[in-house]
Design a protein around this motif. Structure first.
Motif, PDB file in Angstrom:
ATOM      1  N   GLU A  18      33.641 -36.019 -12.691  1.00  0.00           N
ATOM      2  CA  GLU A  18      34.089 -34.659 -13.016  1.00  0.00           C
ATOM      3  C   GLU A  18      34.991 -34.670 -14.242  1.00  0.00           C
ATOM      4  OE1 GLU A  18      35.672 -31.658 -10.186  1.00  0.00           O
ATOM      5  OE2 GLU A  18      34.977 -33.097  -8.683  1.00  0.00           O
ATOM      6  N   ILE A  19      35.934 -35.618 -14.273  1.00  0.00           N
ATOM      7  CA  ILE A  19      36.871 -35.714 -15.394  1.00  0.00           C
ATOM      8  C   ILE A  19      36.126 -36.093 -16.671  1.00  0.00           C
ATOM      9  CG2 ILE A  19      38.861 -36.979 -16.302  1.00  0.00           C
ATOM     10  CD1 ILE A  19      39.570 -34.985 -14.069  1.00  0.00           C
ATOM     11  N   VAL A  20      35.251 -37.085 -16.584  1.00  0.00           N
ATOM     12  CA  VAL A  20      34.457 -37.491 -17.748  1.00  0.00           C
ATOM     13  C   VAL A  20      33.644 -36.309 -18.271  1.00  0.00           C
ATOM     14  CG1 VAL A  20      32.551 -38.963 -18.520  1.00  0.00           C
ATOM     15  CG2 VAL A  20      34.372 -39.939 -17.099  1.00  0.00           C
ATOM     16  N   ASP A  21      33.026 -35.563 -17.383  1.00  0.00           N
ATOM     17  CA  ASP A  21      32.208 -34.421 -17.786  1.00  0.00           C
ATOM     18  C   ASP A  21      33.037 -33.352 -18.499  1.00  0.00           C
ATOM     19  OD1 ASP A  21      29.980 -35.668 -16.713  1.00  0.00           O
ATOM     20  OD2 ASP A  21      29.938 -34.423 -14.895  1.00  0.00           O
ATOM     21  N   VAL A  22      34.233 -33.083 -17.994  1.00  0.00           N
ATOM     22  CA  VAL A  22      35.103 -32.087 -18.633  1.00  0.00           C
ATOM     23  C   VAL A  22      35.507 -32.567 -20.028  1.00  0.00           C
ATOM     24  CG1 VAL A  22      37.368 -30.951 -18.544  1.00  0.00           C
ATOM     25  CG2 VAL A  22      35.948 -31.063 -16.487  1.00  0.00           C
ATOM     26  N   PHE A  23      35.832 -33.847 -20.162  1.00  0.00           N
ATOM     27  CA  PHE A  23      36.214 -34.374 -21.472  1.00  0.00           C
ATOM     28  C   PHE A  23      35.041 -34.303 -22.459  1.00  0.00           C
ATOM     29  CE2 PHE A  23      37.453 -38.077 -24.294  1.00  0.00           C
ATOM     30  CZ  PHE A  23      38.419 -37.363 -24.987  1.00  0.00           C
ATOM     31  N   MET A  24      33.856 -34.608 -21.990  1.00  0.00           N
ATOM     32  CA  MET A  24      32.680 -34.524 -22.857  1.00  0.00           C
ATOM     33  C   MET A  24      32.403 -33.068 -23.255  1.00  0.00           C
ATOM     34  SD  MET A  24      30.184 -37.442 -21.214  1.00  0.00           S
ATOM     35  CE  MET A  24      28.923 -37.269 -22.478  1.00  0.00           C
ATOM     36  N   GLU A  25      32.568 -32.160 -22.324  1.00  0.00           N
ATOM     37  CA  GLU A  25      32.381 -30.731 -22.604  1.00  0.00           C
ATOM     38  C   GLU A  25      33.413 -30.244 -23.626  1.00  0.00           C
ATOM     39  OE1 GLU A  25      32.299 -26.537 -20.075  1.00  0.00           O
ATOM     40  OE2 GLU A  25      32.527 -28.431 -19.004  1.00  0.00           O
ATOM     41  N   PHE A  26      34.649 -30.729 -23.476  1.00  0.00           N
ATOM     42  CA  PHE A  26      35.725 -30.401 -24.413  1.00  0.00           C
ATOM     43  C   PHE A  26      35.370 -30.877 -25.824  1.00  0.00           C
ATOM     44  CE2 PHE A  26      39.638 -32.256 -26.374  1.00  0.00           C
ATOM     45  CZ  PHE A  26      40.259 -31.073 -26.738  1.00  0.00           C
ATOM     46  N   ASN A  34      33.647 -23.821 -30.543  1.00  0.00           N
ATOM     47  CA  ASN A  34      33.584 -22.798 -29.508  1.00  0.00           C
ATOM     48  C   ASN A  34      35.011 -22.490 -29.053  1.00  0.00           C
ATOM     49  OD1 ASN A  34      33.279 -21.280 -27.188  1.00  0.00           O
ATOM     50  ND2 ASN A  34      31.432 -22.372 -26.535  1.00  0.00           N
ATOM     51  N   LEU A  35      35.669 -21.606 -29.780  1.00  0.00           N
ATOM     52  CA  LEU A  35      37.085 -21.319 -29.545  1.00  0.00           C
ATOM     53  C   LEU A  35      37.336 -20.686 -28.181  1.00  0.00           C
ATOM     54  CD1 LEU A  35      38.132 -20.087 -33.102  1.00  0.00           C
ATOM     55  CD2 LEU A  35      38.285 -22.388 -32.129  1.00  0.00           C
ATOM     56  N   ASP A  36      36.410 -19.862 -27.711  1.00  0.00           N
ATOM     57  CA  ASP A  36      36.575 -19.260 -26.382  1.00  0.00           C
ATOM     58  C   ASP A  36      36.587 -20.348 -25.312  1.00  0.00           C
ATOM     59  OD1 ASP A  36      36.706 -16.678 -27.407  1.00  0.00           O
ATOM     60  OD2 ASP A  36      34.548 -16.330 -27.157  1.00  0.00           O
ATOM     61  N   LYS A  37      35.655 -21.285 -25.412  1.00  0.00           N
ATOM     62  CA  LYS A  37      35.571 -22.379 -24.447  1.00  0.00           C
ATOM     63  C   LYS A  37      36.807 -23.266 -24.543  1.00  0.00           C
ATOM     64  CE  LYS A  37      33.144 -24.703 -21.455  1.00  0.00           C
ATOM     65  NZ  LYS A  37      33.011 -24.138 -20.117  1.00  0.00           N
ATOM     66  N   LEU A  38      37.224 -23.596 -25.760  1.00  0.00           N
ATOM     67  CA  LEU A  38      38.412 -24.436 -25.947  1.00  0.00           C
ATOM     68  C   LEU A  38      39.655 -23.748 -25.388  1.00  0.00           C
ATOM     69  CD1 LEU A  38      37.655 -25.726 -29.540  1.00  0.00           C
ATOM     70  CD2 LEU A  38      37.704 -27.114 -27.447  1.00  0.00           C
ATOM     71  N   ASN A  39      39.788 -22.466 -25.638  1.00  0.00           N
ATOM     72  CA  ASN A  39      40.939 -21.729 -25.127  1.00  0.00           C
ATOM     73  C   ASN A  39      40.982 -21.766 -23.604  1.00  0.00           C
ATOM     74  OD1 ASN A  39      43.256 -20.046 -25.593  1.00  0.00           O
ATOM     75  ND2 ASN A  39      42.045 -18.363 -24.771  1.00  0.00           N
ATOM     76  N   GLU A  40      39.811 -21.709 -22.992  1.00  0.00           N
ATOM     77  CA  GLU A  40      39.692 -21.766 -21.536  1.00  0.00           C
ATOM     78  C   GLU A  40      40.010 -23.172 -21.011  1.00  0.00           C
ATOM     79  OE1 GLU A  40      35.703 -21.968 -18.978  1.00  0.00           O
ATOM     80  OE2 GLU A  40      35.964 -20.040 -19.981  1.00  0.00           O
ATOM     81  N   MET A  41      39.648 -24.196 -21.764  1.00  0.00           N
ATOM     82  CA  MET A  41      39.770 -25.578 -21.294  1.00  0.00           C
ATOM     83  C   MET A  41      41.157 -26.191 -21.513  1.00  0.00           C
ATOM     84  SD  MET A  41      36.154 -27.250 -22.416  1.00  0.00           S
ATOM     85  CE  MET A  41      36.263 -28.606 -21.228  1.00  0.00           C
TER      86      MET A  41
END
Length: 131
Positions: A18-26, A34-41
């Motif tokens: 889960e952590i690896v996936d979030v870091f890869m998504e980030f 993707n500023l909206d996604k980054l702001n959310e993350m």
């Protein structure tokens, strides 16, 4: 097509993955700007550390992504280790090879990254990214 590569031969537990996936998504959100996604993350923390080692606010960091000052091109995550402080806090430690363009200058950097995660509304978010 993803510009984020995980280079690791070990397998992860579900929690670690889960952590690896979030870091890869980030990292992909950085590449995609993707500023909206980054702001959310990224959590609203007093200081965020970018790849240059500069402490800055989350808003300043996102502004530099949006205006093209920081351009992330590619990430390779090398053999990450995941550590959990508790059910709501974790860290990812890895060498990260990245290709970045800063103020029109392209750089290839290998960074010793420590990424802190906290759960917020049942989702893992980034609270610190040290390089």
């Amino acid at each position: 097509m993803s510009n984020v590569n995980l280079m690791c031969e070990k397998s992860f537990s579900q929690a670690d993955q889960e952590i690896v996936d979030v870091f890869m998504e980030f990292q992909q959100a950085l590449i995609d700007k993707n500023l909206d996604k980054l702001n959310e993350m990224i959590l609203d923390v007093p200081d965020f550390i970018n790849v240059t080692g500069k402490y800055q606010s989350k808003d300043e960091f996102l502004s530099q992504i949006g205006d093209g000052t920081l351009n992330y091109l590619n990430f390779d995550i090398l053999n990450p280790t995941i550590l959990f402080d508790d059910d709501n806090a974790a860290s990812l430690i890895a060498n990260v090879r990245l290709f970045i363009k800063i103020n029109a200058k392209e750089l290839r950097v290998i960074s010793n990254s420590v990424v802190s995660f906290e759960k917020s509304s049942e989702k893992w978010c980034i609270s610190k990214w040290e390089n």
